[in-house]
Design a protein around this motif. Structure first.
Motif, PDB file in Angstrom:
ATOM      1  N   PHE A 112       0.814  -1.210   0.000  1.00 35.45           N
ATOM      2  CA  PHE A 112       0.000   0.000   0.000  1.00 35.45           C
ATOM      3  C   PHE A 112       0.852   1.266   0.000  1.00 35.45           C
ATOM      4  N   GLU A 113       1.958   1.256   0.740  1.00 31.87           N
ATOM      5  CA  GLU A 113       2.722   2.484   0.955  1.00 31.87           C
ATOM      6  C   GLU A 113       3.880   2.670  -0.014  1.00 31.87           C
ATOM      7  N   LEU A 114       4.465   1.583  -0.513  1.00 31.03           N
ATOM      8  CA  LEU A 114       5.632   1.699  -1.380  1.00 31.03           C
ATOM      9  C   LEU A 114       5.213   1.805  -2.843  1.00 31.03           C
ATOM     10  N   ASN A 115       6.029   2.469  -3.645  1.00 31.15           N
ATOM     11  CA  ASN A 115       5.760   2.454  -5.073  1.00 31.15           C
ATOM     12  C   ASN A 115       6.225   1.103  -5.628  1.00 31.15           C
ATOM     13  N   PRO A 116       5.821   0.728  -6.848  1.00 37.88           N
ATOM     14  CA  PRO A 116       6.140  -0.607  -7.364  1.00 37.88           C
ATOM     15  C   PRO A 116       7.624  -0.950  -7.366  1.00 37.88           C
ATOM     16  N   ARG A 117       8.482   0.009  -7.710  1.00 38.25           N
ATOM     17  CA  ARG A 117       9.911  -0.314  -7.737  1.00 38.25           C
ATOM     18  C   ARG A 117      10.419  -0.597  -6.330  1.00 38.25           C
ATOM     19  N   GLU A 118      10.010   0.205  -5.369  1.00 45.04           N
ATOM     20  CA  GLU A 118      10.426  -0.028  -3.982  1.00 45.04           C
ATOM     21  C   GLU A 118       9.915  -1.377  -3.486  1.00 45.04           C
ATOM     22  N   TYR A 119       8.694  -1.714  -3.855  1.00 47.48           N
ATOM     23  CA  TYR A 119       8.074  -2.948  -3.380  1.00 47.48           C
ATOM     24  C   TYR A 119       8.729  -4.182  -3.996  1.00 47.48           C
ATOM     25  N   PHE A 120       8.947  -4.164  -5.298  1.00 46.00           N
ATOM     26  CA  PHE A 120       9.448  -5.361  -5.971  1.00 46.00           C
ATOM     27  C   PHE A 120      10.962  -5.473  -5.987  1.00 46.00           C
ATOM     28  N   LEU A 121      11.686  -4.381  -5.694  1.00 46.21           N
ATOM     29  CA  LEU A 121      13.138  -4.452  -5.744  1.00 46.21           C
ATOM     30  C   LEU A 121      13.825  -4.013  -4.461  1.00 46.21           C
ATOM     31  N   GLY A 122      13.114  -3.329  -3.572  1.00 44.97           N
ATOM     32  CA  GLY A 122      13.763  -2.798  -2.378  1.00 44.97           C
ATOM     33  C   GLY A 122      13.248  -3.422  -1.103  1.00 44.97           C
ATOM     34  N   GLY A 123      13.393  -2.660  -0.020  1.00 46.99           N
ATOM     35  CA  GLY A 123      12.895  -3.102   1.275  1.00 46.99           C
ATOM     36  C   GLY A 123      13.926  -3.859   2.087  1.00 46.99           C
ATOM     37  N   PRO A 124      13.698  -3.949   3.397  1.00 52.85           N
ATOM     38  CA  PRO A 124      14.602  -4.688   4.287  1.00 52.85           C
ATOM     39  C   PRO A 124      14.553  -6.178   3.992  1.00 52.85           C
ATOM     40  N   PRO A 125      15.548  -6.941   4.456  1.00 53.24           N
ATOM     41  CA  PRO A 125      15.625  -8.375   4.126  1.00 53.24           C
ATOM     42  C   PRO A 125      14.364  -9.166   4.426  1.00 53.24           C
ATOM     43  N   HIS A 126      13.731  -8.926   5.589  1.00 52.37           N
ATOM     44  CA  HIS A 126      12.553  -9.728   5.927  1.00 52.37           C
ATOM     45  C   HIS A 126      11.411  -9.473   4.951  1.00 52.37           C
ATOM     46  N   LEU A 127      11.260  -8.214   4.508  1.00 55.16           N
ATOM     47  CA  LEU A 127      10.225  -7.897   3.534  1.00 55.16           C
ATOM     48  C   LEU A 127      10.602  -8.442   2.163  1.00 55.16           C
ATOM     49  N   ARG A 128      11.887  -8.304   1.810  1.00 62.37           N
ATOM     50  CA  ARG A 128      12.351  -8.815   0.522  1.00 62.37           C
ATOM     51  C   ARG A 128      12.105 -10.319   0.411  1.00 62.37           C
ATOM     52  N   ASN A 129      12.369 -11.055   1.483  1.00 55.06           N
ATOM     53  CA  ASN A 129      12.152 -12.502   1.474  1.00 55.06           C
ATOM     54  C   ASN A 129      10.675 -12.836   1.311  1.00 55.06           C
ATOM     55  N   PHE A 130       9.817 -12.105   2.020  1.00 55.44           N
ATOM     56  CA  PHE A 130       8.373 -12.341   1.928  1.00 55.44           C
ATOM     57  C   PHE A 130       7.885 -12.127   0.495  1.00 55.44           C
ATOM     58  N   ILE A 131       8.300 -11.016  -0.111  1.00 52.77           N
ATOM     59  CA  ILE A 131       7.839 -10.689  -1.459  1.00 52.77           C
ATOM     60  C   ILE A 131       8.358 -11.703  -2.468  1.00 52.77           C
ATOM     61  N   ASP A 132       9.653 -11.998  -2.409  1.00 53.26           N
ATOM     62  CA  ASP A 132      10.221 -12.955  -3.361  1.00 53.26           C
ATOM     63  C   ASP A 132       9.605 -14.339  -3.194  1.00 53.26           C
ATOM     64  N   ASP A 133       9.339 -14.753  -1.965  1.00 51.54           N
ATOM     65  CA  ASP A 133       8.737 -16.069  -1.731  1.00 51.54           C
ATOM     66  C   ASP A 133       7.360 -16.189  -2.369  1.00 51.54           C
ATOM     67  N   HIS A 134       6.621 -15.094  -2.425  1.00 54.38           N
ATOM     68  CA  HIS A 134       5.255 -15.154  -2.928  1.00 54.38           C
ATOM     69  C   HIS A 134       5.126 -14.815  -4.412  1.00 54.38           C
ATOM     70  N   TYR A 135       6.143 -14.171  -4.989  1.00 52.34           N
ATOM     71  CA  TYR A 135       6.039 -13.738  -6.385  1.00 52.34           C
ATOM     72  C   TYR A 135       7.024 -14.452  -7.310  1.00 52.34           C
ATOM     73  N   ASP A 136       8.192 -14.745  -6.850  1.00 50.09           N
ATOM     74  CA  ASP A 136       9.267 -15.225  -7.717  1.00 50.09           C
ATOM     75  C   ASP A 136       9.043 -16.675  -8.148  1.00 50.09           C
ATOM     76  N   ASN A 137       8.612 -16.873  -9.394  1.00 52.81           N
ATOM     77  CA  ASN A 137       8.458 -18.210  -9.969  1.00 52.81           C
ATOM     78  C   ASN A 137       7.847 -19.183  -8.961  1.00 52.81           C
ATOM     79  N   PHE A 138       6.690 -18.784  -8.428  1.00 56.13           N
ATOM     80  CA  PHE A 138       6.090 -19.527  -7.323  1.00 56.13           C
ATOM     81  C   PHE A 138       5.764 -20.967  -7.702  1.00 56.13           C
ATOM     82  N   TYR A 139       5.223 -21.185  -8.890  1.00 56.55           N
ATOM     83  CA  TYR A 139       4.902 -22.556  -9.301  1.00 56.55           C
ATOM     84  C   TYR A 139       6.145 -23.437  -9.248  1.00 56.55           C
TER      85      TYR A 139
END
Length: 266
Positions: A112-139
């Protein structure tokens, strides 16, 4: 027969869960919808249920005894990613500022608060792990490792050159081929037909439409990419999303044109 639905986020899972509850009865459906809930049941307690449906580790359900019908549903990878993003962002929009700061809402708060680049490429490690776990080639990571959030382990093997992306895709496809059915969201009629045949409970077209809950209608599928760009997504962000689909596109290419049914081929 036991029924196991491996629910991938944003693949019409809420609709399918509603159909399963109606067809088999609420008392037959395991109430655990996520892993933390599933781990609170003993093996004996789990085997009292007939139906399992949720964001669950496939491997945790190996303890279910007896004949089983196991299935999943796939969606075009980029469309799934964009749907998940806008769904999460909309959740943040509908929460109060006090609700958004709760620890369990950090992923929603970020969308909600970050722009798309910040959300998909930035953020602290715990957030980065959460995002990558749910989006990165999930299948690919989920079906290869048979667990949610095993991306870090498998990606680590790739980074150490002990495994390759091709190995991940091959393993995922091998594991997917053991399922009884792999459906796509574009053919929900086949999903409901399978539930009807196994349960013996008829599902009318009007009932099938009523099961379509939790659908993001605020942003139409064809407009999601334009919507992301309108929020500030640049070429670097779009490249990251394309990378998130590299392996999953290979899986989608197979099942989008060749819906697999193990029961019919065996």
């Amino acid at each position: 027969m036991k029924i196991i639905f491996l629910h991938i986020p944003k693949t019409a899972g809420q609709s399918i869960h509603a159909a399963l509850v109606n067809a088999f009865g609420k008392e037959a459906v395991c109430p655990a919808r996520v892993n933390d809930q599933l781990r609170q049941f003993s093996i004996a307690e789990l085997n009292r249920y007939q139906v399992f449906s949720g964001h669950l580790d496939w491997s945790l359900l190996d303890c279910i005894k007896g004949p089983k019908y196991v299935f999943t549903v796939l969606r075009e990878p980029m469309d799934r990613i964009l749907s998940f993003y806008f769904y999460t962002r909309n959740q943040g929009e509908n929460l109060s500022a006090e609700e958004r700061v709760k620890p369990e809402r950090q992923g929603i708060k970020a969308a909600f608060e970050l722009n798309p680049r910040e959300y998909f490429l930035g953020g602290p490690p715990h957030l980065r792990n959460f995002i990558d776990d749910h989006y990165d080639n999930f299948y690919s990571y989920y079906f290869a490792g048979r667990r949610y959030r095993c991306r870090g382990e498998l990606a680590g093997l790739i980074n150490r050159k002990e495994f390759s992306q091709a190995d991940i895709v091959r393993m995922a496809m091998d594991n997917l081929s053991t399922l009884d059915d792999v459906f796509t969201v574009s053919d929900m009629a086949s999903v409901f037909r399978a539930i009807q045949e196994i349960s013996g409970v008829s599902i009318s077209e009007s009932e099938a439409e009523q099961y379509r809950v939790n659908v993001n209608t605020k942003v139409a599928a064809r407009d999601r990419l334009d919507g992301l760009k309108a929020l500030g997504a640049d070429e670097v962000t779009l490249k990251r999303l394309q990378d998130y689909c590299t392996m999953d596109n290979k899986i989608w290419a197979l099942y989008n044109v060749n819906v697999y049914s193990h029961k019919e081929s065996s």
